[in-house]
Design a protein around this motif. Sequence first.
Motif, short mmCIF file in Angstrom:
data_model
loop_
_atom_site.label_atom_id
_atom_site.label_comp_id
_atom_site.label_asym_id
_atom_site.label_seq_id
_atom_site.Cartn_x
_atom_site.Cartn_y
_atom_site.Cartn_z
N LEU A 90 0.76 -1.29 -0.03
CA LEU A 90 0.03 0.17 -0.01
C LEU A 90 0.91 1.30 -0.03
O LEU A 90 1.79 1.19 0.60
N PRO A 91 0.41 2.11 -0.84
CA PRO A 91 1.22 3.54 -0.78
C PRO A 91 0.92 4.18 0.64
O PRO A 91 -0.03 4.20 1.58
N VAL A 92 2.07 4.81 1.28
CA VAL A 92 2.01 5.78 2.46
C VAL A 92 2.37 6.90 2.22
O VAL A 92 3.32 7.79 1.54
N GLU A 93 1.34 8.09 2.56
CA GLU A 93 1.65 9.37 2.53
C GLU A 93 1.53 10.08 3.79
O GLU A 93 0.43 9.84 4.52
N HIS A 94 2.69 10.56 4.17
CA HIS A 94 2.71 11.15 5.64
C HIS A 94 2.19 12.50 5.72
O HIS A 94 2.55 13.52 4.75
N ALA A 95 1.66 12.97 6.80
CA ALA A 95 1.05 14.32 7.13
C ALA A 95 1.69 14.79 8.36
O ALA A 95 2.04 14.14 9.25
N LEU A 96 2.04 16.21 8.57
CA LEU A 96 2.24 16.53 9.93
C LEU A 96 1.17 17.37 10.42
O LEU A 96 0.58 18.43 9.81
N LEU A 97 0.76 16.72 11.60
CA LEU A 97 -0.43 17.00 12.44
C LEU A 97 -0.18 17.87 13.61
O LEU A 97 0.86 17.45 14.48
N GLY A 117 11.80 8.01 10.00
CA GLY A 117 13.21 7.70 9.05
C GLY A 117 12.63 8.14 7.79
O GLY A 117 13.31 8.59 7.06
N GLN A 118 11.41 7.86 7.40
CA GLN A 118 10.64 8.18 6.13
C GLN A 118 10.55 9.71 5.76
O GLN A 118 10.54 9.96 4.53
N CYS A 119 10.68 10.41 6.83
CA CYS A 119 10.58 12.16 6.52
C CYS A 119 11.99 12.52 7.27
O CYS A 119 11.80 13.88 7.47
N GLN A 120 12.85 12.16 7.35
CA GLN A 120 13.98 12.37 7.97
C GLN A 120 14.86 13.61 7.19
O GLN A 120 14.84 14.87 7.90
N LYS A 121 14.59 13.75 5.88
CA LYS A 121 15.30 14.94 5.20
C LYS A 121 14.34 16.31 5.42
O LYS A 121 14.91 17.41 5.66
N ALA A 153 3.08 15.60 15.25
CA ALA A 153 3.14 14.16 14.98
C ALA A 153 2.85 13.94 13.54
O ALA A 153 2.20 14.42 12.89
N ILE A 154 3.78 12.78 13.20
CA ILE A 154 3.80 12.27 11.80
C ILE A 154 2.57 11.36 11.88
O ILE A 154 2.69 10.31 12.35
N ALA A 155 1.39 11.51 11.06
CA ALA A 155 0.66 10.35 10.98
C ALA A 155 -0.21 10.40 9.58
O ALA A 155 0.27 11.15 8.76
N SER A 156 -1.32 9.87 9.51
CA SER A 156 -1.82 9.68 8.25
C SER A 156 -2.96 10.81 7.93
O SER A 156 -3.30 11.38 9.16
N ILE A 157 -3.27 11.11 6.89
CA ILE A 157 -4.38 11.91 6.70
C ILE A 157 -5.58 11.53 7.30
O ILE A 157 -6.51 12.23 8.03
N ARG A 158 -5.84 10.24 7.28
CA ARG A 158 -7.32 9.48 7.67
C ARG A 158 -7.11 9.69 9.30
O ARG A 158 -8.14 9.99 10.02
N ALA A 159 -6.05 9.55 9.82
CA ALA A 159 -6.04 9.81 11.36
C ALA A 159 -6.28 11.47 11.73
O ALA A 159 -6.88 11.58 12.88
N ILE A 172 4.84 14.67 3.24
CA ILE A 172 6.15 15.14 3.74
C ILE A 172 7.12 14.13 3.83
O ILE A 172 8.27 14.14 4.26
N ASN A 173 6.86 13.09 2.90
CA ASN A 173 7.71 11.91 2.46
C ASN A 173 8.96 12.71 1.94
O ASN A 173 9.00 13.34 1.28
#
Length: 284
Positions: A90-97, A117-121, A153-159, A172-173
């Motif tokens: 599944l694709p993973v798209e991170h958001a900063l909440l 780690g996936q958003c380190q840069k 917190a880094i989480a999903s848009i659904r969260a 932010i990946n």
Amino acid sequence: MAISIAYLGPSGTYTEAAALAYRNWLKTETEQEGLLCPYPSIAQTLRSVTARQADVAVVPVENSIQGNVASTLDTVWELDRLQIQHALVLPVEHALLSRAKSLADLETVYSHPQALGQCQKWLERLGAKVQLIPTNSTTEALRYLDKEPTAAAIASIRASQLYNLPILASNINDYPDNCTRFWVLGLSSSSNGSHISLAFSVPANVPGALVKPLSVFAEREINLTRIESRPTKRSLGEYLFFIDLEGNAEEPSTQAALKELTTYTEVLKIFGNYDILPMRLSKS
């Protein structure tokens, strides 16, 4: 009777999204209902199946940016009764909440180590003053936001939608094609599919100790799709090797390769012969 599906919770994690997608596949393909059961860690999720508290467990095993999920590999090796029933990607798209007004106000960012780690840069742009703190899951990280106005917190848009939390930054990946592979594991035998996952230790750390096991597949032109190593936890420099390969366990060449493999390994564990399911993120 509904099938109980254990997953890393609480509600809103990426693993829940995978569990929902698997539940939808079950209903569509087998007309079986699925009951989702959240657990606080990957290890507890997997142990729930061996304890017969759940029928299957959905756990992340590999991310395209961060690589293997160590706790999954370590626990599956330990609980060798588990068999992989299916895999899904599944694709993973991170958001900063956050409830902070701007990125400049942030002092702390919480999330699961994989998400950090996936958003380190991207996180490096926030500056050294922002502390990164790991949590057991992306959703668990959200509980700090109401208490700490300078936290994110880094989480999903659904969260964000589930917990009514503002999105301070989206997508932010570090890399756009971020995806995670999940395993569905149960106690049923799994011996007819397109992929095989296994792991082994070697008798001694000597020249050729890994080359010989791998040669049994090369000689038969069996394609290996992943090789990972994990420490045995017995001694520094000793490793377990986790391998995924393309093949069906009922094919003569695959059977011959697995039989010969036993002559070069100390302990060999085959975790299942399974298919990778076509999946889409569930909206419910």
